[in-house]
Scaffold this motif. Structure first.
Motif, PDB file in Angstrom:
ATOM      1  N   THR A  78       0.837  -1.311   0.048  1.00 54.08           N
ATOM      2  CA  THR A  78       0.028   0.016   0.049  1.00 54.08           C
ATOM      3  C   THR A  78       0.979   1.308   0.062  1.00 54.08           C
ATOM      4  O   THR A  78       0.445   2.251   0.082  1.00 54.08           O
ATOM      5  CB  THR A  78      -0.964  -0.285   1.147  1.00 54.08           C
ATOM      6  OG1 THR A  78      -0.235  -0.374   2.373  1.00 54.08           O
ATOM      7  CG2 THR A  78      -2.150  -1.106   0.967  1.00 54.08           C
TER       8      THR A  78
ATOM      9  N   PHE B 153      -0.302   6.124   3.102  1.00 54.55           N
ATOM     10  CA  PHE B 153      -1.072   5.020   2.570  1.00 54.55           C
ATOM     11  C   PHE B 153      -1.790   5.269   1.423  1.00 54.55           C
ATOM     12  O   PHE B 153      -2.206   6.298   0.944  1.00 54.55           O
ATOM     13  CB  PHE B 153      -2.143   4.607   3.776  1.00 54.55           C
ATOM     14  CG  PHE B 153      -3.211   3.520   3.482  1.00 54.55           C
ATOM     15  CD1 PHE B 153      -2.865   2.370   3.552  1.00 54.55           C
ATOM     16  CD2 PHE B 153      -4.476   3.812   3.049  1.00 54.55           C
ATOM     17  CE1 PHE B 153      -3.613   1.204   3.435  1.00 54.55           C
ATOM     18  CE2 PHE B 153      -5.319   2.858   2.848  1.00 54.55           C
ATOM     19  CZ  PHE B 153      -4.868   1.722   3.078  1.00 54.55           C
TER      20      PHE B 153
ATOM     21  N   VAL C 193       0.173   1.561   7.005  1.00 52.28           N
ATOM     22  CA  VAL C 193      -1.008   1.108   8.008  1.00 52.28           C
ATOM     23  C   VAL C 193      -0.705   1.488   9.283  1.00 52.28           C
ATOM     24  O   VAL C 193       0.285   1.245  10.123  1.00 52.28           O
ATOM     25  CB  VAL C 193      -1.243  -0.239   7.532  1.00 52.28           C
ATOM     26  CG1 VAL C 193      -2.239  -1.033   8.563  1.00 52.28           C
ATOM     27  CG2 VAL C 193      -1.157  -0.866   6.187  1.00 52.28           C
TER      28      VAL C 193
ATOM     29  N   THR D  65      -5.773   4.265   9.048  1.00 52.31           N
ATOM     30  CA  THR D  65      -5.892   3.425   7.685  1.00 52.31           C
ATOM     31  C   THR D  65      -6.432   1.944   8.144  1.00 52.31           C
ATOM     32  O   THR D  65      -6.849   1.413   7.185  1.00 52.31           O
ATOM     33  CB  THR D  65      -4.705   3.302   7.119  1.00 52.31           C
ATOM     34  OG1 THR D  65      -3.582   2.802   7.869  1.00 52.31           O
ATOM     35  CG2 THR D  65      -4.413   4.900   6.695  1.00 52.31           C
TER      36      THR D  65
ATOM     37  N   CYS E  19      -8.437  -0.912   5.455  1.00 48.54           N
ATOM     38  CA  CYS E  19      -7.660  -2.345   5.390  1.00 48.54           C
ATOM     39  C   CYS E  19      -8.559  -3.566   5.569  1.00 48.54           C
ATOM     40  O   CYS E  19      -8.851  -4.498   5.031  1.00 48.54           O
ATOM     41  CB  CYS E  19      -6.424  -2.559   6.002  1.00 48.54           C
ATOM     42  SG  CYS E  19      -5.076  -1.281   5.280  1.00 48.54           S
TER      43      CYS E  19
ATOM     44  N   SER F 140       2.671  -3.218  10.010  1.00 46.96           N
ATOM     45  CA  SER F 140       2.667  -1.975  10.391  1.00 46.96           C
ATOM     46  C   SER F 140       3.772  -1.326  10.895  1.00 46.96           C
ATOM     47  O   SER F 140       4.417  -2.187  11.945  1.00 46.96           O
ATOM     48  CB  SER F 140       1.186  -1.761  11.233  1.00 46.96           C
ATOM     49  OG  SER F 140       1.468  -0.341  11.747  1.00 46.96           O
TER      50      SER F 140
END
Length: 173
Positions: free
Chosen positions: A94, A104, A130, A134, A138, A148
Motif C-alpha cells: 500500500t 497509505f 498502515v 488506515t 484495510c 505496520s
C-alpha cells in the motif's frame, strides 16, 4: 495454498524496516523481543523473486515454510492469479516498497477486495502506511494480515496500537 478448512485469523506483524539496522543481529534480536512483548503475531522477512515466482513458492513450501507473493502498487492484481493457488498469502503493498513512513495508498484496497471476493480463504496481507488511521479501510476491504511499521514502532505504546489494529480486523472477519 489457502487452507479452506480453517477460518481466517488476524495476524499483526510490525515491520523491521523501522528498526535500527546499524547492527543487524542486535537490531533483529531486540526488535523481535520488543515486538513480541507488544503482542505481535508474526515477523516477516521478504525476499524478492522476479524470475519464476511459482517455482520459488513451491520450493519454499516444500521446505516447510509459508510462501507468499507480493503486489507493488503499479502491478495489476491479475498478475498473481496464475500463482495464487500455490501460495499461502498475497501481500498487497500500500506504498512503494523501500522506505518507511510513506502515505497509505487507499486505492490499493480495490486489489484487496478483489482477492477477498475471489479467494475467501486466502490470507491477504497489507503493508505500507498502515496504522490507526488506515486500519479500518484495510479490514473492511478484507485484509487479515497487517504489517505496520512506523505506527507501531514509533508509538509511545506499541501494545495499544497492535491491539487497535487487531480489534479492527477481528471485527470484520
Amino acid at each position: 495454498m489457502a487452507d479452506k478448512s480453517r477460518p481466517l485469523t488476524c495476524k499483526i506483524g510490525p515491520s523491521i524496516l523501522n528498526a535500527d539496522l546499524s547492527n543487524l543481529e542486535k537490531a533483529c534480536i531486540q526488535w523481535v523481543t520488543d515486538m513480541a512483548d507488544a503482542g505481535a503475531d508474526q515477523y516477516t522477512f521478504h525476499i524478492e523473486a522476479t524470475d519464476n515466482p511459482l517455482a520459488l513458492a513451491r520450493k519454499i513450501r516444500e521446505a516447510g515454510m509459508k510462501a507468499g507473493i507480493g503486489l507493488k502498487p503499479g502491478t495489476p492484481v491479475e498478475e498473481v492469479l496464475p500463482v495464487v493457488e500455490a501460495v499461502d498469502m498475497v501481500l498487497v503493498m500500500t506504498v512503494e516498497p523501500g522506505f518507511g513512513g510513506q502515505a497509505f495508498m487507499a486505492d490499493m484496497m480495490a486489489k484487496v477486495e478483489f482477492l477477498r471476493r475471489s479467494f475467501p480463504h486466502l490470507d491477504i496481507e497489507v503493508d505500507g502506511g498502515v496504522g490507526p488511521a488506515t486500519i479500518d479501510a484495510c479490514a473492511k476491504a478484507g485484509a487479515n494480515m497487517i504489517v505496520s511499521g512506523s505506527a507501531v514502532v514509533k508509538a509511545n505504546d506499541p501494545r495499544a496500537v497492535i491491539s487497535q489494529l487487531r480489534n479492527s480486523v477481528v471485527k470484520e472477519l
